[in-house]
Enzyme design. Structure first.
Site, PDB file in Angstrom:
ATOM      1  N   ASN A 298      13.335   5.217   7.540  1.00 21.09           N
ATOM      2  CA  ASN A 298      13.716   4.385   8.526  1.00 21.09           C
ATOM      3  C   ASN A 298      12.792   3.101   8.790  1.00 21.09           C
ATOM      4  O   ASN A 298      11.527   3.235   8.874  1.00 21.09           O
ATOM      5  CB  ASN A 298      14.000   4.843   9.791  1.00 21.09           C
TER       6      ASN A 298
ATOM      7  N   LYS B 259       0.783  -1.172   0.011  1.00 19.97           N
ATOM      8  CA  LYS B 259      -0.251  -0.064  -0.028  1.00 19.97           C
ATOM      9  C   LYS B 259       1.045   1.209  -0.050  1.00 19.97           C
ATOM     10  O   LYS B 259       1.703   1.289   0.893  1.00 19.97           O
ATOM     11  CB  LYS B 259      -0.973  -0.016   1.282  1.00 19.97           C
ATOM     12  N   HIS B 260       0.675   2.179  -0.892  1.00 19.77           N
ATOM     13  CA  HIS B 260       1.526   3.212  -0.989  1.00 19.77           C
ATOM     14  C   HIS B 260       2.969   3.002  -1.152  1.00 19.77           C
ATOM     15  O   HIS B 260       3.735   3.788  -0.366  1.00 19.77           O
ATOM     16  CB  HIS B 260       1.070   4.386  -0.134  1.00 19.77           C
TER      17      HIS B 260
ATOM     18  N   HIS C 208      14.944   5.322   0.038  1.00 21.46           N
ATOM     19  CA  HIS C 208      14.334   6.631   0.235  1.00 21.46           C
ATOM     20  C   HIS C 208      13.322   6.790  -0.726  1.00 21.46           C
ATOM     21  O   HIS C 208      13.256   6.198  -1.727  1.00 21.46           O
ATOM     22  CB  HIS C 208      15.093   7.772   0.508  1.00 21.46           C
TER      23      HIS C 208
END
Length: 530
Positions: A424, A281-282, A530
């Protein structure tokens, strides 16, 4: 009326991809267009009974040097570049017996395909087209007078205009064809330059270029006010770009991005070893599990965070079967992607008409080399793909207690998942399933807390007496800079930890682990995402 029409009287055809060529050439001939051609293209046209002038007749020179030199001649380039209304150009053409070429049809030597199939250095070099790009660029520059076709899908557009306008083409179409021509040669040169960089092991060449071919325009980007399109880059890597969409609504920008994240994660799980499922999801995994069957793996993955899984992406590492299809379609899912699917599974998914089913044809190799690209203001960040795989890492036990065999299996599992979660990252796992995932936080402590809270939520939904983090293992994508994040994981019930190590305070973190009797292993490899 069309603007600045140009009648097509002579066409030069030189193509490596012969798809649609004969029908196109026949239609051109029916308008009285004189056909000029080269090599294999000329032979194909002649064999079909079409009248063709060989380019050697045009130039007065035979093809030479294994076909490397055939169209690089003033009688070709003069015919493409001459401005028709320019008296000086007309005089030069007359003086040197140069006839105009009004239409150029070229598709390039299959360099990208040659590289993709793993051909040797010399074969790749021989498939670098020289004459083709030179002619394409010449014709595109002179698009006010010349039309250039580099894509077989444009044959129909050209023929439609010729039919509508009695053998003439509009300036609007010539401009569009010229724009595509320059984009094609740019993508072609980008593929060649990147191949050279890889061959020379040059990680930072002075210039970088990337190109791709349109797969589909998209309705919008991440948000409705943004435009977007989906392109396929050179090379073969199984995934959303290679996939066949069996059914469902058109993919959106976010669907594609999330599906790619899911499929890259599922590739970490060897289908010969285990069935596995990833729910995303996302762009973040919200549940990952291994199981005896795909259905088992899906149920375990869903249990990690059934709330986030609603409207998510499901990726599988084996052929989608009926049992898994039934389980997945019990809740709202945006996309299912798998290497393949059985007919029965396809029929089950078909009952959900908006659910997209993608069959990728295989799994991407998680160890394969490659590049990833990210745009920044005024530039591009280019790096090699993170192809480090935990199975190839030497795990170093740094605590007094070593992990048990069961813990070690879960630790490897958790680190596979952590590689694909935004940093993180904290991942709790138990019995080869995620039980809590904390993603994308500024503090690793916060990621550990969020993951633990997610596990508590899941336990409540499953009516369990305690969250499954009790007796779990925990993975961190990067080192713990302090012991505080580890202490949160220990409080949540983790009994073993996997992390890269390398902090100035490793000794402090190891002592905290020893003080609580938990096992810890270092991988020596970080997985920032990231």
């Amino acid at each position: 009326m069309i603007t600045h029409p140009r009648r097509i009287t002579r066409a030069l055809l030189s193509v490596s991809d012969k798809a649609g060529l004969l029908d196109f050439a026949r239609q051109l001939a029916s308008y009285g267009v004189e056909l000029v051609s080269t090599g294999g293209t000329a032979k194909a046209l002649k064999d079909a009974g079409l009248r063709v002038i060989d380019v050697a007749e045009l130039t007065g020179f035979p093809e030479m040097m294994d076909g490397r030199v055939k169209t690089l001649h003033p009688k070709v380039h003069g015919g493409l570049l001459a401005i028709r209304g320019n008296k000086e150009h007309a005089a030069s053409m007359e003086a040197h017996h140069i006839k105009p070429i009004d239409l150029l049809v070229v598709n390039l030597y299959p360099f990208e395909e040659t590289v993709a199939k793993g051909a040797g250095y010399d074969d790749c070099i021989e498939n670098i087209d020289i004459g083709g790009p030179a002619m394409i660029r010449a014709a595109a520059k002179n698009h006010h007078d010349v039309a250039v076709v580099v894509d077989t899908t444009d044959y129909a557009k050209v023929l439609a205009e010729l039919a509508e306008h009695s053998g003439m083409l509009s300036l609007e179409l010539r401009k569009k064809l010229a724009a595509k021509a320059y984009a094609r040669t740019a993508a072609y040169d980008a593929a060649i330059s990147n191949w050279f960089a890889e061959t020379l092991q040059d990680d930072a060449p002075d210039y970088r270029a990337f190109g791709g071919k349109l797969i589909q325009p998209l309705r919008y980007g991440e948000n409705p006010h943004q435009t977007a399109a989906f392109y396929k880059s050179p090379g073969e890597r199984f995934g959303v770009a290679s996939a066949r969409q069996v059914q469902g609504k058109e993919l959106s920008y976010n669907n594609i991005n999330d599906t790619d994240a899911a499929y890259e994660c599922i590739a970490e799980f060897d289908p010969a070893r285990t069935a596995a499922c990833v729910i995303v999801k996302h762009a973040n995994p919200c549940g990952v599990a291994e199981g005896d069957t795909l259905s088992d793996a899906y149920v375990k993955a869903l249990a990690c965070d059934s709330t986030s899984a609603f409207g998510g992406i499901v990726a599988l590492n084996r052929t989608l079967d009926a049992e898994a299809a039934k389980a997945i379609t019990e809740i709202f899912t945006e996309v299912i992607i798998a290497p393949d699917a059985t007919d029965e599974a396809i029929a089950i998914v078909a009952a959900k008409k908006n659910l997209r089913l993608l069959l990728a044809g295989g799994l991407p190799d998680p160890r394969a080399k490659g590049l990833t690209v990210k745009s920044v203001a005024g530039g591009l960040l280019v790096q090699s793909r993170d192809n480090a795989v935990v199975d190839d890492m030497t795990l170093k036990t740094v605590t007094q207690r070593a992990p048990t065999a069961a813990e070690l299996a879960d630790l490897r599992f958790a680190f596979r998942v952590a590689k694909h979660v935004k940093s993180n990252t904290i991942v709790y796992a138990r019995d080869l399933a995620t039980v809590g995932i904390g993603a994308g936080q500024m503090s690793r402590v916060d990621s550990a807390r969020i993951a633990a809270r997610k596990a508590e939520d899941a336990a409540r939904d499953l009516k369990l007496s305690a969250p499954l983090t009790k007796g779990s293992v925990v993975a961190s994508d990067a080192f713990f800079p302090f012991a505080d994040g580890l202490l949160v994981a220990i409080e949540a019930g983790a009994t073993a930890v996997i992390q890269p190590g390398g902090s100035m305070r490793d000794a402090e973190v190891i002592k905290a682990a020893d003080d609580h009797g938990i096992a810890m292993v270092f991988t020596g490899t970080r997985h920032f995402k990231h």
